[in-house]
Design an enzyme around this catalytic site. Sequence first.
Site, PDB file in Angstrom:
ATOM      1  N   CYS A 113      75.288  46.203  62.437  1.00 57.72           N
ATOM      2  CA  CYS A 113      75.044  47.624  62.729  1.00 57.72           C
ATOM      3  C   CYS A 113      73.910  48.227  61.906  1.00 57.72           C
ATOM      4  O   CYS A 113      73.405  49.300  62.238  1.00 57.72           O
ATOM      5  CB  CYS A 113      76.301  48.450  62.453  1.00 57.72           C
ATOM      6  SG  CYS A 113      77.835  47.661  62.940  1.00 57.72           S
TER       7      CYS A 113
ATOM      8  N   HIS B 175      75.922  54.900  69.525  1.00 55.28           N
ATOM      9  CA  HIS B 175      75.495  53.960  68.474  1.00 55.28           C
ATOM     10  C   HIS B 175      74.894  52.723  69.132  1.00 55.28           C
ATOM     11  O   HIS B 175      75.583  51.725  69.328  1.00 55.28           O
ATOM     12  CB  HIS B 175      76.730  53.620  67.635  1.00 55.28           C
ATOM     13  CG  HIS B 175      76.537  52.644  66.529  1.00 55.28           C
ATOM     14  ND1 HIS B 175      75.310  52.291  66.013  1.00 55.28           N
ATOM     15  CD2 HIS B 175      77.464  51.928  65.820  1.00 55.28           C
ATOM     16  CE1 HIS B 175      75.484  51.408  65.034  1.00 55.28           C
ATOM     17  NE2 HIS B 175      76.786  51.171  64.909  1.00 55.28           N
TER      18      HIS B 175
ATOM     19  N   CYS C 175      77.763  51.791  57.481  1.00 49.63           N
ATOM     20  CA  CYS C 175      78.664  50.668  57.261  1.00 49.63           C
ATOM     21  C   CYS C 175      78.196  49.522  58.158  1.00 49.63           C
ATOM     22  O   CYS C 175      77.494  49.744  59.147  1.00 49.63           O
ATOM     23  CB  CYS C 175      80.103  51.046  57.556  1.00 49.63           C
ATOM     24  SG  CYS C 175      80.384  51.651  59.242  1.00 49.63           S
TER      25      CYS C 175
END
Length: 401
Positions: A91, A357, A387
Amino acid sequence: MSDAFIYDHLRTPRGKGKKDGSLHQAAPVWLLRTLLQALAGRNHLDTALVDDLILGCVTPVGEQGADIARTAVLDAEWAQTVAGVTQSRFCASGLESVNLAGAKVRSGWEDLVVAGGVESMSRWAMGSDGGAWAMDPRVNQKLGFVPQGVGADLVATLEGFSRADVDAFAVRSHQRAAAARAEGRFQGALIPVHDIAGLVMLAEDETIRPATTQATLAALKPSFTAMGQMGFDATALRKYTTVERIDHVHHAGNSSGIVDGAALMLIGNAEGGAKAGLKPRARIRAAAVIGSEPTIMLTGPTPACRKALAKAGMAPGDIDLWEVNEAFAAVPMKTARDLGVDLDRVNVNGGAIAMGHPLGATGCIILGTLLDELERRGLSTGCATLCVGGGMGIATIIERV
């Protein structure tokens, strides 16, 4: 050592990451082509001055595979001397691209670098590339793998965040994003995507829901209860022995949306910028990555921010605005609590709960949004953090020039 300056950034709108999403028919290389051509056009950029394109992509398979960075450079008709590399830090990939570009520039090895990321989640679902982390039974048993949603619910349980708390955060994300869109705060960076015939496919972020309320969110069932009952709760509780049971509070409405999108940022030293006729907007003060406990997986932003702050000789109170990726509502809530930061300074234009996202691009998107808002408010410093899957964290501190 040279300073690494941010000269420009742009992004596509984020489209719903399903087959009926507005960007589903746009191949990921088309999204990148759109941005590369816009970046060159609006900066009157001689692309031969750019050394490299560093691109994040979490699922680099199929149309997103085969080093899509180099493919996109050539498809956009940039100078063939511009190299391209695709990387994945899960991510964090979009922000990792920025940090790698900054490191290259600061080292003096390169003068101008484009960094960013892409993810077409409607075309290539998360996990399409497999990987031992989730797919190899020996590995995931040894490392205590649980899905991120279960980890998010464990964070909420440990922190004492109730369902009402995380839902309230989600409502605020939508309200802030809707206000920012209505006031045109994203327009300086937003590049509409057109199809090959020139028709607009998407001009604005597609998943913002201004009418979201706590009442509408309260009607949604928790998304990760069944996964927990499959044995993942038990796996997590073997490590977190002070917890009697996990309170499952996250659902589709207070977690990041699955979307398609891409983003780019132009980074260089003073000499490279001057040669290209560019004016710097900010400098990259510091950046950091850390490894964190891999079962809970989502607690990396706090130590990553502290590491970056230490590198910059700063404290949390020295940062004017924060962007903490809203992978799940509990993540920015915990990060702000840990750092002693008021939520009024965190994600002031909403975040991934409202806008989605696009995994490989998000880090670059939120850093660009942060820079725009610092300029709009006349503020100086900002920190972006995410994160990261596998138990990691990443952070980048910028300062307006």
